[in-house]
Scaffold this motif. Structure first.
Motif, PDB file in Angstrom:
ATOM      1  N   HIS A  11       0.826  -1.198   0.000  1.00 19.29           N
ATOM      2  CA  HIS A  11       0.000   0.000   0.000  1.00 19.29           C
ATOM      3  C   HIS A  11       0.867   1.257   0.000  1.00 19.29           C
ATOM      4  O   HIS A  11       0.668   2.194  -0.776  1.00 19.29           O
ATOM      5  CB  HIS A  11      -0.873  -0.041   1.248  1.00 19.29           C
ATOM      6  N   GLU A  12       1.882   1.252   0.895  1.00 22.70           N
ATOM      7  CA  GLU A  12       2.752   2.420   1.014  1.00 22.70           C
ATOM      8  C   GLU A  12       3.515   2.685  -0.271  1.00 22.70           C
ATOM      9  O   GLU A  12       3.636   3.824  -0.726  1.00 22.70           O
ATOM     10  CB  GLU A  12       3.761   2.202   2.150  1.00 22.70           C
ATOM     11  N   PHE A  15       1.227   3.976  -2.982  1.00 19.43           N
ATOM     12  CA  PHE A  15       0.854   5.346  -2.663  1.00 19.43           C
ATOM     13  C   PHE A  15       1.979   6.310  -3.024  1.00 19.43           C
ATOM     14  O   PHE A  15       1.761   7.361  -3.644  1.00 19.43           O
ATOM     15  CB  PHE A  15       0.535   5.417  -1.167  1.00 19.43           C
ATOM     16  N   GLU A  19       1.828   9.257  -5.823  1.00 15.51           N
ATOM     17  CA  GLU A  19       1.974  10.653  -5.432  1.00 15.51           C
ATOM     18  C   GLU A  19       3.087  11.335  -6.205  1.00 15.51           C
ATOM     19  O   GLU A  19       2.954  12.482  -6.620  1.00 15.51           O
ATOM     20  CB  GLU A  19       2.238  10.754  -3.935  1.00 15.51           C
ATOM     21  N   LEU A  22       1.772  12.019  -9.568  1.00 16.34           N
ATOM     22  CA  LEU A  22       0.828  13.128  -9.500  1.00 16.34           C
ATOM     23  C   LEU A  22       1.539  14.470  -9.459  1.00 16.34           C
ATOM     24  O   LEU A  22       1.204  15.389 -10.206  1.00 16.34           O
ATOM     25  CB  LEU A  22       0.007  13.006  -8.223  1.00 16.34           C
ATOM     26  N   ILE A  23       2.529  14.591  -8.556  1.00 17.72           N
ATOM     27  CA  ILE A  23       3.163  15.900  -8.377  1.00 17.72           C
ATOM     28  C   ILE A  23       3.957  16.284  -9.625  1.00 17.72           C
ATOM     29  O   ILE A  23       3.889  17.415 -10.104  1.00 17.72           O
ATOM     30  CB  ILE A  23       4.038  15.894  -7.118  1.00 17.72           C
ATOM     31  N   ILE A  49      -4.749   9.754 -10.364  1.00 18.69           N
ATOM     32  CA  ILE A  49      -5.786   9.980  -9.343  1.00 18.69           C
ATOM     33  C   ILE A  49      -6.774   8.828  -9.348  1.00 18.69           C
ATOM     34  O   ILE A  49      -7.253   8.400  -8.300  1.00 18.69           O
ATOM     35  CB  ILE A  49      -6.498  11.318  -9.605  1.00 18.69           C
ATOM     36  N   LEU A  52      -5.381   6.097  -7.452  1.00 16.40           N
ATOM     37  CA  LEU A  52      -5.428   6.433  -6.023  1.00 16.40           C
ATOM     38  C   LEU A  52      -6.809   6.171  -5.449  1.00 16.40           C
ATOM     39  O   LEU A  52      -6.957   5.704  -4.321  1.00 16.40           O
ATOM     40  CB  LEU A  52      -5.048   7.899  -5.854  1.00 16.40           C
ATOM     41  N   TYR A  53      -7.856   6.454  -6.255  1.00 11.69           N
ATOM     42  CA  TYR A  53      -9.198   6.134  -5.799  1.00 11.69           C
ATOM     43  C   TYR A  53      -9.362   4.631  -5.614  1.00 11.69           C
ATOM     44  O   TYR A  53     -10.046   4.169  -4.705  1.00 11.69           O
ATOM     45  CB  TYR A  53     -10.258   6.605  -6.814  1.00 11.69           C
ATOM     46  N   LEU A  55      -7.030   2.606  -4.701  1.00 10.37           N
ATOM     47  CA  LEU A  55      -6.366   2.285  -3.436  1.00 10.37           C
ATOM     48  C   LEU A  55      -7.265   2.574  -2.246  1.00 10.37           C
ATOM     49  O   LEU A  55      -7.157   1.953  -1.200  1.00 10.37           O
ATOM     50  CB  LEU A  55      -5.086   3.103  -3.289  1.00 10.37           C
ATOM     51  N   LEU A  56      -8.175   3.559  -2.411  1.00  2.00           N
ATOM     52  CA  LEU A  56      -9.088   3.915  -1.323  1.00  2.00           C
ATOM     53  C   LEU A  56     -10.365   3.105  -1.371  1.00  2.00           C
ATOM     54  O   LEU A  56     -11.348   3.460  -0.711  1.00  2.00           O
ATOM     55  CB  LEU A  56      -9.459   5.404  -1.422  1.00  2.00           C
ATOM     56  N   ASN A  57     -10.415   2.028  -2.168  1.00  8.01           N
ATOM     57  CA  ASN A  57     -11.570   1.141  -2.267  1.00  8.01           C
ATOM     58  C   ASN A  57     -12.799   1.792  -2.863  1.00  8.01           C
ATOM     59  O   ASN A  57     -13.910   1.343  -2.608  1.00  8.01           O
ATOM     60  CB  ASN A  57     -11.956   0.564  -0.901  1.00  8.01           C
TER      61      ASN A  57
ATOM     62  N   PHE B   9      -1.403  15.635   0.335  1.00  6.54           N
ATOM     63  CA  PHE B   9      -1.245  15.594  -1.113  1.00  6.54           C
ATOM     64  C   PHE B   9      -2.405  16.256  -1.827  1.00  6.54           C
ATOM     65  O   PHE B   9      -2.220  16.878  -2.871  1.00  6.54           O
ATOM     66  CB  PHE B   9      -1.049  14.161  -1.587  1.00  6.54           C
ATOM     67  N   LEU B  16      -1.084  23.751  -6.328  1.00  2.76           N
ATOM     68  CA  LEU B  16      -0.484  23.783  -7.661  1.00  2.76           C
ATOM     69  C   LEU B  16      -1.484  24.280  -8.694  1.00  2.76           C
ATOM     70  O   LEU B  16      -1.116  25.012  -9.625  1.00  2.76           O
ATOM     71  CB  LEU B  16      -0.006  22.388  -8.055  1.00  2.76           C
ATOM     72  N   LEU B  47     -13.294  11.941  -1.148  1.00  4.73           N
ATOM     73  CA  LEU B  47     -13.198  10.490  -1.078  1.00  4.73           C
ATOM     74  C   LEU B  47     -12.431  10.035   0.158  1.00  4.73           C
ATOM     75  O   LEU B  47     -12.801   9.039   0.782  1.00  4.73           O
ATOM     76  CB  LEU B  47     -12.517   9.951  -2.328  1.00  4.73           C
ATOM     77  N   VAL B  51     -13.983   7.556   3.067  1.00  7.00           N
ATOM     78  CA  VAL B  51     -13.408   6.317   3.576  1.00  7.00           C
ATOM     79  C   VAL B  51     -13.180   6.413   5.082  1.00  7.00           C
ATOM     80  O   VAL B  51     -13.421   5.467   5.831  1.00  7.00           O
ATOM     81  CB  VAL B  51     -12.086   6.025   2.838  1.00  7.00           C
TER      82      VAL B  51
END
Lengths: 197, 100
Positions: A11-12, A15, A19, A22-23, A49, A52-53, A55-57, B9, B16, B47, B51
């Motif tokens: 997971h880490e 993530f 990230e 993303l950046i 993104i 990432l969603y 990952l958040l189930n 984040f 940004l 989101l 959660v």
């Protein structure tokens, strides 16, 4: 309901990857002068993104994000980029003005302020006050069943208003993009009438 | 600790987006893209809290934001194309000059 059977370290790592992507992607959108590169970096941001969603189930929102954002909005943006042909500038990054420096300082200040606010708030004390007592809702498993149930019972009015918004946007965009032809035809018919008189 | 990381984040993405709006005053297309970035950051925030609080409202609202962003993007880009067709430039500073 956990979609991804992953350990804590996986997971880490995921993530962190997302990230960083993303950046870098959003920096590329904002800084680069070539609009085509910006449009493709925006597609990268949308996909990151969406993962990432996942990952958040939130599986339904992740799929809807890829379909709508990457499949429709990004394609529209690429079309608009292709219709606008600007002269090609040969430097990658734009030149730095004093206004940019002031904005950068303001954003960095805001960043530090918000970082201290986020880390100082005690998030563990916040819990949801009203819990749903509905038996039907607690029986439904999976995200999409619960979203469907809520959309048709509690959030019916926003759902219908959303369809009206989409209809208005569709008609409005077509009308705005078409008006030139009607004006041209009217001008031409007026010119013909003036010639006959 | 997980919540703080996601919120950090989401805030970076939002800032940004704001910076991108102020940096690209000459190019309205990149301003539209920065607005999309800000909307994405807010969606992520919704989101994360959905959660965390185990409530479905966050995911629903993220879907609403998605739909409204799609509609707004379509209209904004149509207006942009018309503006470029008429004026020949997409610099924001000349939009307040009305003819006649």
């Amino acid at each position: 309901v956990n979609i991804i059977k992953s350990t804590e370290s996986l997971h880490e790592i995921l993530f962190l990857f997302l990230e960083v992507g993303l950046i870098l992607g959003s920096l590329g959108v904002v800084i680069l002068t070539n609009i085509v590169y910006s449009a493709f970096f925006l597609a990268l941001v949308f996909v990151c993104i969406s993962l990432l969603y996942l990952l958040l189930n939130a599986d339904f929102v992740a799929t809807a994000q890829i379909l709508i954002y990457v499949g429709a909005i990004n394609i529209l943006i690429v079309f608009a980029v292709m219709l606008i042909n600007k002269p090609q500038s040969f430097n990658f990054f734009p030149s730095w003005t004093t206004g940019d420096g002031i904005t950068c300082a303001a954003c960095t200040g805001l960043f530090f302020l918000l970082i201290t606010t986020i880390s100082d708030t005690s998030w563990s004390e916040i819990y949801l006050v009203t819990q749903s007592n509905n038996i039907v809702e607690q029986d439904l498993g999976g995200n999409i069943q619960r979203i469907g149930y809520l959309l048709l019972t509690e959030f019916l009015l926003p759902f219908e208003l959303l369809s009206i918004i989409l209809l208005v946007a569709l008609i409005g965009a077509i009308t705005v993009a078409r008006r030139e032809k009607i004006l041209e035809m009217r001008v031409k018919s007026q010119a013909l009438q003036a010639k006959e008189d | 600790m997980d919540l703080v990381k996601y919120l950090t984040f989401s805030m970076i993405l939002f800032l940004l987006g704001i910076w991108g709006i102020f940096l690209n005053r000459k190019n309205i297309l990149i301003m539209l893209m920065s607005i999309e970035l800000m909307l994405l950051a807010v969606n992520l925030n919704f989101l994360v809290f959905s959660v965390y609080l185990d409530d479905m409202m966050g995911q629903l609202f993220a879907l609403f934001v998605l739909t409204v962003a799609a509609a707004e993007s379509a209209i904004g880009l149509a207006l942009l194309v018309i503006t470029f067709r008429i004026r020949g430039t997409i610099a924001v500073e000349f939009i307040n000059c009305m003819k006649g």
